[in-house]
Scaffold this active site. Structure first.
Site, PDB file in Angstrom:
ATOM      1  N   ASP A   1      -7.915  -5.998   5.463  1.00 38.51           N
ATOM      2  CA  ASP A   1      -7.241  -7.069   4.724  1.00 38.51           C
ATOM      3  C   ASP A   1      -6.920  -8.278   5.608  1.00 38.51           C
ATOM      4  O   ASP A   1      -6.352  -9.259   5.131  1.00 38.51           O
ATOM      5  CB  ASP A   1      -5.949  -6.534   4.088  1.00 38.51           C
TER       6      ASP A   1
ATOM      7  N   SER B   1       0.845  -1.197   0.000  1.00 42.84           N
ATOM      8  CA  SER B   1       0.000   0.000   0.000  1.00 42.84           C
ATOM      9  C   SER B   1       0.882   1.249   0.000  1.00 42.84           C
ATOM     10  O   SER B   1       0.676   2.187  -0.770  1.00 42.84           O
ATOM     11  CB  SER B   1      -0.815  -0.003   1.292  1.00 42.84           C
TER      12      SER B   1
ATOM     13  N   ARG C   1      -4.631 -13.367  -0.489  1.00 39.91           N
ATOM     14  CA  ARG C   1      -4.840 -13.498   0.958  1.00 39.91           C
ATOM     15  C   ARG C   1      -5.595 -14.780   1.312  1.00 39.91           C
ATOM     16  O   ARG C   1      -5.426 -15.314   2.406  1.00 39.91           O
ATOM     17  CB  ARG C   1      -5.536 -12.262   1.515  1.00 39.91           C
TER      18      ARG C   1
ATOM     19  N   ARG D   1     -14.423 -12.364  -0.703  1.00 39.72           N
ATOM     20  CA  ARG D   1     -13.697 -13.071   0.363  1.00 39.72           C
ATOM     21  C   ARG D   1     -14.637 -13.757   1.347  1.00 39.72           C
ATOM     22  O   ARG D   1     -14.281 -14.784   1.926  1.00 39.72           O
ATOM     23  CB  ARG D   1     -12.766 -12.106   1.100  1.00 39.72           C
TER      24      ARG D   1
ATOM     25  N   GLN E   1      -8.659   3.749  -1.011  1.00 42.83           N
ATOM     26  CA  GLN E   1      -8.377   3.878  -2.443  1.00 42.83           C
ATOM     27  C   GLN E   1      -9.193   5.017  -3.033  1.00 42.83           C
ATOM     28  O   GLN E   1      -8.692   5.801  -3.848  1.00 42.83           O
ATOM     29  CB  GLN E   1      -8.666   2.562  -3.154  1.00 42.83           C
TER      30      GLN E   1
HETATM   31  C1  S3P Z   1      -5.810  -0.243   0.045  1.00 46.24           C
HETATM   32  C2  S3P Z   1      -7.024  -0.008   0.596  1.00 46.24           C
HETATM   33  C3  S3P Z   1      -7.977  -1.069   0.936  1.00 46.24           C
HETATM   34  C4  S3P Z   1      -7.272  -2.431   1.012  1.00 46.24           C
HETATM   35  C5  S3P Z   1      -6.347  -2.700  -0.136  1.00 46.24           C
HETATM   36  C6  S3P Z   1      -5.285  -1.611  -0.213  1.00 46.24           C
HETATM   37  C7  S3P Z   1      -4.972   0.905  -0.310  1.00 46.24           C
HETATM   38  O1  S3P Z   1      -8.953  -1.109  -0.079  1.00 46.24           O
HETATM   39  O2  S3P Z   1      -8.216  -3.470   1.093  1.00 46.24           O
HETATM   40  O3  S3P Z   1      -5.701  -3.949   0.010  1.00 46.24           O
HETATM   41  O4  S3P Z   1      -3.773   0.710  -0.617  1.00 46.24           O
HETATM   42  O5  S3P Z   1      -5.484   2.026  -0.307  1.00 46.24           O
HETATM   43  P1  S3P Z   1     -10.268  -0.132  -0.021  1.00 46.24           P
HETATM   44  O6  S3P Z   1      -9.795   1.260  -0.155  1.00 46.24           O
HETATM   45  O7  S3P Z   1     -11.092  -0.551  -1.220  1.00 46.24           O
HETATM   46  O8  S3P Z   1     -10.918  -0.462   1.252  1.00 46.24           O
END
Ligand code: S3P
Length: 690
Positions: A332, A28, A405, A363, A178
């Protein structure tokens, strides 16, 4: 790094304080560092960057946007270096950007692209192409960007057309880092203020990194929502120099393994990211009776980093209830929690986790199905699971649904007592944790010599399936070949790019175009043409330097490439290089003599063709991003006919349909249908998992 000497993942020590290991860098954080480095002005240095498939996809996409990135696929002990061109200096890529499995890459890049004066199609693998995109498309459209779905509504492929934007206040319905990051990146690129509100606080890596780069970020609870604002986006961004902390989400698998393996030595995981928006699993583990000692250390680009240590467990693992308010901080980690729950005393209830249905797989469904299949009692809710812990032996085959995962969570369970599990797609762990299986194998207490998991499938030497795609300019070769390669997990050999790179190098050496055919073997050898498969996409190196995409697509190269590629010596010189690209599981080779000369024994031979006016329209659309008028189409069609003539009448390897090649006329086919047509031809040659 400041802690120890070793930077990459692995086992460090086995004595004294017990087992000491490292996990790969946080994907991330690393993907944000890549993107922000590519928007900064000047060289960014990212140490301990993970080399998993996701960051490689993002690095590959940035390279295709003309950003120079060094070492994204090199050893983890070497930093990645990015030559940041500034906030709005990315270049139009020649083909859609394939983010493969990376949701973070696709969504964050969509945000960043919204502010670039470009029109770019983003694609991904099957799993990513099922994940919802409207959550980012809607706010980006409100800011003034064009976001259109190229195929099915709401999912990739998606075209982002950027330009000047206006600031907005975005109130998202889901807590998603995200979405938040996509909007922040759009505002940053466009230099407009913005506010994002989310119902619960999601991970804040973007905010911390922006602050570390000198950007003002204001945040706090406002009217019941978590608000993040960029009140004064700067005119330029200072480059980054950072070490990526170990990924807490990867560490969580080893913590869980340790918790389920009584009697082993204490386990310490060094230099893990301890950002509180990520470590929500720790209090849940504490409630389950699993003590994890946190030894905080230092800050890296605003991120807290420290060691985690699991001692011997004193009592049983207890079931827990986890509700909506805790999910964003451990979004996650639900798969590994579910696996712990399978061995806990009592029924674990996880609710408020509907988001899990739109991750790399559904999941909740994947966990329920696999847990049941191996003998664990599960009830599936729309937004969660109830899992009844058991001490019974567990056995069966786990279906990963292309989700790293899911593979790793069950891999952990398989490496504990009384479990005999088989994981159908262990390689998928590479998305975030290359080396996971090896590390698990090395840390675990040997259980009667049994390997932690067994990979399915035949053990005979893997073979390389070759798909040779030839065709004229604009027939859809690149798009189809890239998409088919990505779907099949094959390499994509773009032979045109090799001829372009050689043309560019010869032009750079100031050879006049009418003297090109006097080039000598020595001169060609001195170019040291090599292929570079870093970042998952093919690159061409000349004398060790990767030729940037914008050089390959330069007008003067386009004008001369047919002449250069018609020179017999040039073609002969590049033959072995192209053939050496064939590696298991397969290669999609695209060009004009793939099925006739380079791979005459290809398993599948395809000849793509389309009406010359349609080809002309596509070529212009690719160049300028909008549909051209009739006059432009006619002029381009005339140029293409000239090029066809040159290609099909040249002395060596003229463009022609190979014996046994299937003609696919793409005049009325969209890219998805073209890809399907090619994959259908390949199906009989693919191993069963395809
Ligand atoms: C992430 C945000 C999460 C996470 C993903 C990585 C990121 O997703 O599940 O593995 O790097 O911003 P969401 O923003 O859809 O919750």
């Amino acid at each position: 790094m400041g802690v120890g000497g070793r930077l990459s993942a692995g086992v460090e020590r086995r004595s004294g304080e017990g087992l000491v290991i490292r996990v790969p860098g946080d994907k991330s954080i690393a993907q944000r560092a890549l993107i922000l480095g590519a928007l900064a002005e000047g060289e960014s240095r990212i140490g301990a960057a993970p080399r998993g498939a996701d960051p490689l996809s993002t690095a590959g996409a940035l390279a295709a946007l003309g950003v120079e990135i060094l070492g994204p696929d090199g050893p983890a002990s070497e930093p990645v270096r990015i030559a940041g061109p500034g906030l709005r200096a990315w270049r139009q890529p020649a083909a859609p950007l394939d983010l493969r499995n990376s949701g973070t890459g696709a969504r964050l890049l969509a945000g960043a692209l919204a502010a670039q004066p470009l029109s770019v199609v983003l694609t991904g693998d099957d799993s990513l192409s099922r994940r919802p995109m409207e959550r980012i498309a809607a706010p980006l459209r409100r800011m003034g960007a064009g976001v259109e779905y190229v195929g099915r509504p709401g999912v990739l492929p998606m075209r982002v057309t950027g330009g000047p934007l206006t600031g907005i206040r975005h109130g998202g319905e889901v807590a998603s880092a995200q979405v938040k990051s996509a909007v922040l990146l759009a505002a940053l690129g466009a230099g407009v203020p913005v506010e994002v509100r989310e119902p619960r606080r999601s991970r804040d890596h973007s905010e911390r990194m922006l602050e570390a780069m000198g950007v003002e970020v204001a945040e706090g609870w406002r009217d019941g929502a978590w608000s993040v604002r960029l009140p004064n986006p700067p005119a330029s961004l200072a480059p980054l120099d950072m070490e990526v902390p170990g990924d807490f989400s990867s560490a969580a698998f080893l913590l869980a393994w340790a918790a389920l393996s009584p009697g082993r030595a204490p386990l310490t995981i060094r230099a893990v990211g301890l950002n509180p928006t990520r470590t929500g699993l720790l209090p849940v583990l504490a409630r389950m009776g699993i003590g994890v000692e946190v030894l905080p250390g230092r800050l890296a680009a605003g991120e807290p980093v420290g060691d985690l240590r699991v001692g011997a467990r004193t009592g049983p693992v207890r079931a827990v209830d986890v509700g909506e308010e805790e999910i964003p901080g451990m979004i996650d980690e639900v798969p590994i929690l579910a696996v712990l729950a399978a061995r806990a005393r009592g029924v674990t209830r996880i609710t408020g986790a509907r988001e899990l249905r739109v991750k790399e797989s559904d999941r909740l469904a994947a966990l329920a199905l696999n847990l049941r299949r191996i003998g664990v009692g599960v009830e599936e809710y729309p937004d969660g699971l109830a899992i009844e812990g058991t001490e019974r032996p567990l056995a069966g085959t786990v279906e990963c649904f292309h989700d790293h995962r899911i593979a790793m969570a069950f891999g952990v369970l398989g490496a504990t007592r009384d479990c005999d599990l088989e994981v159908d797609d262990p390689a998928v762990a590479d998305v975030s944790f290359p080396g996971f299986w090896k590390l698990l194998e090395r840390v675990r207490v040997p259980v009667a010599g049994k390997p932690a998991v067994r990979a399915e499938g035949p053990r005979s030497a893997p073979r390389c399936v070759v798909l040779a795609i030839d065709g004229s300019a604009g027939a859809g070769k690149s798009t189809t070949a890239a998409a088919a390669a990505s779907r099949l997990g094959f390499r994509h050999l773009d032979s045109g790019a090799i001829y372009r790179a050689v043309t560019w190098a010869l032009l750079e050496s100031e050879r006049r175009i009418d003297e090109m055919d006097q080039v000598t073997r020595e001169e060609l050898e001195a170019l040291e043409v090599a292929l570079d498969w870093s970042a998952g996409v093919m690159g061409v190196r000349i004398r060790g330097i990767r030729v940037p995409e914008r050089a390959l697509r330069a007008d003067r190269v386009t004008a001369s490439v047919s002449r250069v590629s018609a020179i017999p010596l040039v073609r002969a010189q590049l033959l072995d290089l192209q053939r050496a690209a064939a590696r298991p599981p397969g290669l999609v080779a695209e060009g004009r003599d793939m099925a006739t000369v380079v791979f005459p024994d290809a398993h599948v031979k395809v000849y793509l063709d389309a009406d010359v006016r349609e080809r002309a329209r596509r070529r212009i659309l690719q160049r300028i991003g909008t549909d051209p008028g009739n006059a432009e189409i006619e002029a381009e069609a005339a140029r293409l006919k000239g090029r066809d003539l040159l290609d099909s009448t040249r002395e060596v390897a003229p463009l022609t349909r190979a014996d046994g090649a299937t003609i696919v006329d793409t005049t009325h086919l969209d890219p998805v249908a073209q890809t399907e047509a090619v994959i259908d031809l390949a199906l009989p040659f693919l191993p069963p998992k395809h």
